[in-house]
Write a protein that holds these residues in place. Sequence first.
Motif, PDB file in Angstrom:
ATOM      1  N   VAL A  63      21.543  55.663  12.151  1.00 52.64           N
ATOM      2  CA  VAL A  63      22.714  54.852  11.837  1.00 52.64           C
ATOM      3  C   VAL A  63      22.168  53.498  11.400  1.00 52.64           C
ATOM      4  O   VAL A  63      21.475  52.831  12.164  1.00 52.64           O
ATOM      5  N   ASN A  64      22.440  53.137  10.144  1.00 55.88           N
ATOM      6  CA  ASN A  64      21.878  51.915   9.576  1.00 55.88           C
ATOM      7  C   ASN A  64      22.965  51.053   8.956  1.00 55.88           C
ATOM      8  O   ASN A  64      24.054  51.531   8.649  1.00 55.88           O
ATOM      9  N   ILE A  65      22.632  49.788   8.743  1.00 54.73           N
ATOM     10  CA  ILE A  65      23.517  48.866   8.044  1.00 54.73           C
ATOM     11  C   ILE A  65      22.884  48.546   6.698  1.00 54.73           C
ATOM     12  O   ILE A  65      21.689  48.216   6.627  1.00 54.73           O
ATOM     13  N   TYR A  66      23.676  48.686   5.641  1.00 54.56           N
ATOM     14  CA  TYR A  66      23.214  48.422   4.279  1.00 54.56           C
ATOM     15  C   TYR A  66      24.033  47.279   3.689  1.00 54.56           C
ATOM     16  O   TYR A  66      25.150  47.020   4.125  1.00 54.56           O
ATOM     17  N   ASP A  67      23.470  46.659   2.670  1.00 53.99           N
ATOM     18  CA  ASP A  67      24.187  45.602   1.966  1.00 53.99           C
ATOM     19  C   ASP A  67      24.760  46.203   0.687  1.00 53.99           C
ATOM     20  O   ASP A  67      24.010  46.643  -0.182  1.00 53.99           O
ATOM     21  N   GLY A  68      26.080  46.240   0.570  1.00 52.85           N
ATOM     22  CA  GLY A  68      26.736  46.815  -0.593  1.00 52.85           C
ATOM     23  C   GLY A  68      27.398  45.757  -1.446  1.00 52.85           C
ATOM     24  O   GLY A  68      27.389  44.571  -1.109  1.00 52.85           O
ATOM     25  N   PRO A  69      28.007  46.151  -2.553  1.00 53.97           N
ATOM     26  CA  PRO A  69      28.649  45.194  -3.445  1.00 53.97           C
ATOM     27  C   PRO A  69      29.842  44.472  -2.805  1.00 53.97           C
ATOM     28  O   PRO A  69      30.222  43.401  -3.237  1.00 53.97           O
ATOM     29  N   TYR A  70      30.431  45.068  -1.757  1.00 49.76           N
ATOM     30  CA  TYR A  70      31.583  44.447  -1.086  1.00 49.76           C
ATOM     31  C   TYR A  70      31.215  43.925   0.303  1.00 49.76           C
ATOM     32  O   TYR A  70      32.082  43.670   1.126  1.00 49.76           O
ATOM     33  N   GLY A  71      29.927  43.782   0.557  1.00 52.98           N
ATOM     34  CA  GLY A  71      29.463  43.277   1.833  1.00 52.98           C
ATOM     35  C   GLY A  71      28.731  44.345   2.618  1.00 52.98           C
ATOM     36  O   GLY A  71      28.567  45.477   2.164  1.00 52.98           O
ATOM     37  N   PRO A  72      28.287  44.024   3.817  1.00 49.85           N
ATOM     38  CA  PRO A  72      27.525  44.987   4.619  1.00 49.85           C
ATOM     39  C   PRO A  72      28.406  46.144   5.097  1.00 49.85           C
ATOM     40  O   PRO A  72      29.595  45.978   5.333  1.00 49.85           O
ATOM     41  N   TYR A  73      27.776  47.319   5.233  1.00 47.20           N
ATOM     42  CA  TYR A  73      28.499  48.500   5.716  1.00 47.20           C
ATOM     43  C   TYR A  73      27.575  49.356   6.569  1.00 47.20           C
ATOM     44  O   TYR A  73      26.352  49.287   6.455  1.00 47.20           O
ATOM     45  N   ILE A  74      28.177  50.171   7.411  1.00 46.30           N
ATOM     46  CA  ILE A  74      27.451  51.061   8.311  1.00 46.30           C
ATOM     47  C   ILE A  74      27.399  52.434   7.653  1.00 46.30           C
ATOM     48  O   ILE A  74      28.405  52.914   7.121  1.00 46.30           O
ATOM     49  N   LYS A  75      26.238  53.083   7.726  1.00 43.77           N
ATOM     50  CA  LYS A  75      26.100  54.411   7.114  1.00 43.77           C
ATOM     51  C   LYS A  75      25.466  55.372   8.109  1.00 43.77           C
ATOM     52  O   LYS A  75      24.481  55.059   8.762  1.00 43.77           O
ATOM     53  N   HIS A  76      26.077  56.561   8.191  1.00 46.11           N
ATOM     54  CA  HIS A  76      25.541  57.664   8.995  1.00 46.11           C
ATOM     55  C   HIS A  76      25.774  58.932   8.211  1.00 46.11           C
ATOM     56  O   HIS A  76      26.916  59.339   7.992  1.00 46.11           O
ATOM     57  N   GLY A  77      24.716  59.562   7.742  1.00 46.04           N
ATOM     58  CA  GLY A  77      24.850  60.756   6.903  1.00 46.04           C
ATOM     59  C   GLY A  77      25.569  60.389   5.624  1.00 46.04           C
ATOM     60  O   GLY A  77      25.135  59.514   4.876  1.00 46.04           O
ATOM     61  N   LYS A  78      26.721  61.021   5.379  1.00 45.86           N
ATOM     62  CA  LYS A  78      27.511  60.725   4.176  1.00 45.86           C
ATOM     63  C   LYS A  78      28.703  59.816   4.461  1.00 45.86           C
ATOM     64  O   LYS A  78      29.475  59.518   3.568  1.00 45.86           O
ATOM     65  N   VAL A  79      28.862  59.389   5.710  1.00 46.86           N
ATOM     66  CA  VAL A  79      30.000  58.561   6.095  1.00 46.86           C
ATOM     67  C   VAL A  79      29.601  57.090   6.038  1.00 46.86           C
ATOM     68  O   VAL A  79      28.606  56.687   6.648  1.00 46.86           O
TER      69      VAL A  79
END
Length: 165
Positions: A63-79
């Motif tokens: 479970v990681n946090i990424y920086d996206g175009p709309y701000g940071p988001y949490i990612k797990h698998g495809k969710v």
Amino acid sequence: MWCHDQGKEGKDYRSLKAGDDVLTITLDRALEILAEPKSGRGRRGAAKPIRELGAHPEDDEPVNIYDGPYGPYIKHGKVNASLPEGQTVEGITIETAVEALAAKAGTKKKSGKSSKSSTSTGAKSTTKSSTAAKKTTTAKKSTTTKKSTAKKTTSSTSTKKKTGS
């Protein structure tokens, strides 16, 4: 744009660099350009997480946090899930992240993999198409009815004239 026909493999295209001119380029320079690897559009590789929270308690996937175009988001698998309000990248815990992912997974639309959802989807589309077919048939009938009504009116008028005369 420079093209090289490779026979069965197809054609290999490369764009000329700023200093090259299509009318004055030499064969050596063209082969040099063709030897360079192709540069793809927008291919920046896999995104690197800005913070790793750890393994998910259910399946041990990261479970990681990424920086996206709309701000940071949490990612797990495809969710992917947005950070909960009031949370920062540094302050979020794995438990909070798992809750946000579970809430996001619960709101996701079901895919057509189960037999029930594909059956109901099929029924809906059949209903819509049969409804559209009924409307078309009704429209045709009403047009036909109007024509026949006009004919009946004409024939009954002529019958009245004959009777009245």
